[in-house]
Design an enzyme around this catalytic site. Sequence first.
Site, PDB file in Angstrom:
ATOM      1  N   THR A 135      26.277  27.410  36.941  1.00  0.00           N
ATOM      2  CA  THR A 135      25.885  28.772  37.304  1.00  0.00           C
ATOM      3  C   THR A 135      25.549  28.883  38.790  1.00  0.00           C
ATOM      4  O   THR A 135      25.168  27.881  39.408  1.00  0.00           O
ATOM      5  CB  THR A 135      24.648  29.189  36.468  1.00  0.00           C
ATOM      6  N   ASP A 136      25.626  30.096  39.322  1.00  0.00           N
ATOM      7  CA  ASP A 136      25.235  30.306  40.729  1.00  0.00           C
ATOM      8  C   ASP A 136      23.717  30.202  40.909  1.00  0.00           C
ATOM      9  O   ASP A 136      23.230  30.083  42.037  1.00  0.00           O
ATOM     10  CB  ASP A 136      25.734  31.665  41.242  1.00  0.00           C
ATOM     11  N   TYR A 189      15.349  27.356  33.845  1.00  0.00           N
ATOM     12  CA  TYR A 189      16.782  27.383  33.503  1.00  0.00           C
ATOM     13  C   TYR A 189      17.617  26.823  34.646  1.00  0.00           C
ATOM     14  O   TYR A 189      18.408  25.890  34.473  1.00  0.00           O
ATOM     15  CB  TYR A 189      17.232  28.811  33.156  1.00  0.00           C
ATOM     16  N   LYS A 244      19.934  23.395  34.976  1.00  0.00           N
ATOM     17  CA  LYS A 244      21.378  23.411  35.273  1.00  0.00           C
ATOM     18  C   LYS A 244      21.656  22.605  36.540  1.00  0.00           C
ATOM     19  O   LYS A 244      22.641  21.873  36.621  1.00  0.00           O
ATOM     20  CB  LYS A 244      21.893  24.849  35.442  1.00  0.00           C
TER      21      LYS A 244
HETATM   22  P1  NAD Z   1      25.220  31.227  25.311  1.00  0.00           P
HETATM   23  O1  NAD Z   1      23.736  31.042  25.270  1.00  0.00           O
HETATM   24  O2  NAD Z   1      25.819  32.511  24.872  1.00  0.00           O
HETATM   25  O3  NAD Z   1      25.919  30.070  24.449  1.00  0.00           O
HETATM   26  C1  NAD Z   1      25.515  28.731  24.490  1.00  0.00           C
HETATM   27  C2  NAD Z   1      26.188  27.986  23.352  1.00  0.00           C
HETATM   28  O4  NAD Z   1      25.770  26.614  23.413  1.00  0.00           O
HETATM   29  C3  NAD Z   1      25.807  28.507  21.961  1.00  0.00           C
HETATM   30  O5  NAD Z   1      26.957  28.615  21.149  1.00  0.00           O
HETATM   31  C4  NAD Z   1      24.857  27.442  21.427  1.00  0.00           C
HETATM   32  O6  NAD Z   1      24.881  27.328  20.009  1.00  0.00           O
HETATM   33  C5  NAD Z   1      25.390  26.184  22.107  1.00  0.00           C
HETATM   34  N1  NAD Z   1      24.369  25.148  22.246  1.00  0.00           N
HETATM   35  C6  NAD Z   1      23.107  25.284  22.723  1.00  0.00           C
HETATM   36  N2  NAD Z   1      22.456  24.110  22.653  1.00  0.00           N
HETATM   37  C7  NAD Z   1      23.322  23.203  22.146  1.00  0.00           C
HETATM   38  C8  NAD Z   1      23.250  21.829  21.851  1.00  0.00           C
HETATM   39  N3  NAD Z   1      22.117  21.109  22.048  1.00  0.00           N
HETATM   40  N4  NAD Z   1      24.349  21.193  21.359  1.00  0.00           N
HETATM   41  C9  NAD Z   1      25.488  21.898  21.138  1.00  0.00           C
HETATM   42  N5  NAD Z   1      25.609  23.217  21.371  1.00  0.00           N
HETATM   43  C10 NAD Z   1      24.544  23.861  21.880  1.00  0.00           C
HETATM   44  O7  NAD Z   1      25.612  30.851  26.796  1.00  0.00           O
HETATM   45  P2  NAD Z   1      26.747  31.495  27.739  1.00  0.00           P
HETATM   46  O8  NAD Z   1      26.181  32.689  28.409  1.00  0.00           O
HETATM   47  O9  NAD Z   1      28.022  31.599  26.982  1.00  0.00           O
HETATM   48  O10 NAD Z   1      26.864  30.339  28.833  1.00  0.00           O
HETATM   49  C11 NAD Z   1      27.766  29.246  28.638  1.00  0.00           C
HETATM   50  C12 NAD Z   1      27.681  28.320  29.845  1.00  0.00           C
HETATM   51  O11 NAD Z   1      28.020  29.033  31.027  1.00  0.00           O
HETATM   52  C13 NAD Z   1      26.273  27.759  30.076  1.00  0.00           C
HETATM   53  O12 NAD Z   1      26.409  26.420  30.486  1.00  0.00           O
HETATM   54  C14 NAD Z   1      25.703  28.616  31.197  1.00  0.00           C
HETATM   55  O13 NAD Z   1      24.767  27.906  31.956  1.00  0.00           O
HETATM   56  C15 NAD Z   1      26.964  28.928  31.981  1.00  0.00           C
HETATM   57  N6  NAD Z   1      26.953  30.202  32.735  1.00  0.00           N
HETATM   58  C16 NAD Z   1      26.605  31.374  32.100  1.00  0.00           C
HETATM   59  C17 NAD Z   1      26.654  32.569  32.829  1.00  0.00           C
HETATM   60  C18 NAD Z   1      26.339  33.883  32.170  1.00  0.00           C
HETATM   61  O14 NAD Z   1      26.327  34.919  32.857  1.00  0.00           O
HETATM   62  N7  NAD Z   1      26.111  33.954  30.864  1.00  0.00           N
HETATM   63  C19 NAD Z   1      27.031  32.571  34.174  1.00  0.00           C
HETATM   64  C20 NAD Z   1      27.370  31.335  34.774  1.00  0.00           C
HETATM   65  C21 NAD Z   1      27.344  30.166  34.032  1.00  0.00           C
END
Ligand code: NAD
Length: 351
Positions: free
Chosen positions: A132-133, A157, A161
């Site tokens: 993430t940023d 958080y 990350k």
């Molecule tokens: P989300 O919270 O919607 O989904 C996370 C998923 O990970 C869920 O399906 C959950 O069941 C699974 N999970 C959590 N803990 C776990 C574990 N211990 N073992 C296995 N599975 C597990 O998250 P998202 O928004 O889809 O983000 C996905 C990735 O992208 C993350 O790594 C996040 O840091 C990154 N990210 C998100 C955003 C955003 O805007 N949402 C932006 C940049 C990066």
Amino acid sequence: MSKTILITGGAGFIGSHVVRLFVNKYPQYTIVNGDALTYAGNLENLTDVQQAPNYIFEKIDITNEKGMDELVSKWAFDAVIHLAAESHVDRSIVDPLAFVRTNVLGTAVLLNTCRKHWGGDYAGKLFYHVSTDEVYGSLGEEGFFTETTPYDPRSPYSASKASSDHFVMAYYHTYHMPVVMSNCSNNYGSHHFPEKLIPLMINNIKNSRPLPVYGKGENVRDWLWVEDHARAIDTIFHKGVAGEKYNIGGFNEWKNIDLVHLLCNIMDRKLDREPGTSARLIEYVKDRAGHDLRYAIDATKINRELGWNPSLQFEEGLEKTVDWYLNNEGWVEDVTSGNYQKYYEDQYVRR
Ligand code: NAD
Ligand code: TYD
């Protein structure tokens, strides 16, 4: 070329879009969605690909060393695309250790399991870490995050990350594991859990509930259509250079309050309400602790080196997102009532 790819967190918001794209676009790949199905994991996000012959779901917790070892032995993955994480800043303020467990320990377990199984023979292998940023900290009024901006995480958080990013680079430098990483701005689109700003506001506007804007609503986020993020991941997976990181963003900055007003206007129109009706639901509430003021990504590198560009203008993306939520009331109902957590049992356990 055929490959077996583990996508972690594939039942979450972004992960489900990445799984869908890879399953549909690459029938020659076997896609294993490995997910613990926490509150954020929802297999109803993937009903359209559930029967595809190249899609498999495995319920796994990435912090479980033995379980991960068995999973990797079973499937002999060529590559991992790692999205599993705890992802909500407000939850990280309440329970930081859950973020240390999954984001830091879980990533380290996954890296180490791959190291062990790949045994130093990295031909055709890749570990792709999705980040993430927010690891870069908070910007003032000016400037952008580039790939060389020093890390300065400020929430539990983003600290978790950032730590996971450091582990990924440590495995590249120490063990020569081929890794790539991307740091993306805020995503929006369908299947977004309604605890994050945009889906929460859509849901509350629809139900005429208060719209909680933190502080003065002046914090700025850079929003990207989730399917564009999935396309960027596809591009980096296939064209990215090992050891490199790529920033992903839409050059699309919005103050929270302006974004909430835009959503109110769209919803008034779609719900046939008098203009201004939904905006009256806005309530300024206590600010988030340590609330980062502004995020803004400089996405020049991925554009120049890999040819990726966002495909959608924000207003069009928001319209599509609102339409999706209005047309998928059952999904919202299941998510807000907790019913979606029965789906795994119905589909995978009782059969
Ligand atoms: P989300 O919270 O919607 O989904 C996370 C998923 O990970 C869920 O399906 C959950 O069941 C699974 N999970 C959590 N803990 C776990 C574990 N211990 N073992 C296995 N599975 C597990 O998250 P998202 O928004 O889809 O983000 C996905 C990735 O992208 C993350 O790594 C996040 O840091 C990154 N990210 C998100 C955003 C955003 O805007 N949402 C932006 C940049 C990066
Ligand atoms: P969020 O969607 O939680 O993403 P992040 O904190 O990772 O950027 O929040 C986006 C912005 O919206 C952030 O500045 C906090 C703010 N916000 C509110 O004002 N009210 C809300 O109810 C939520 C969930 C967020």
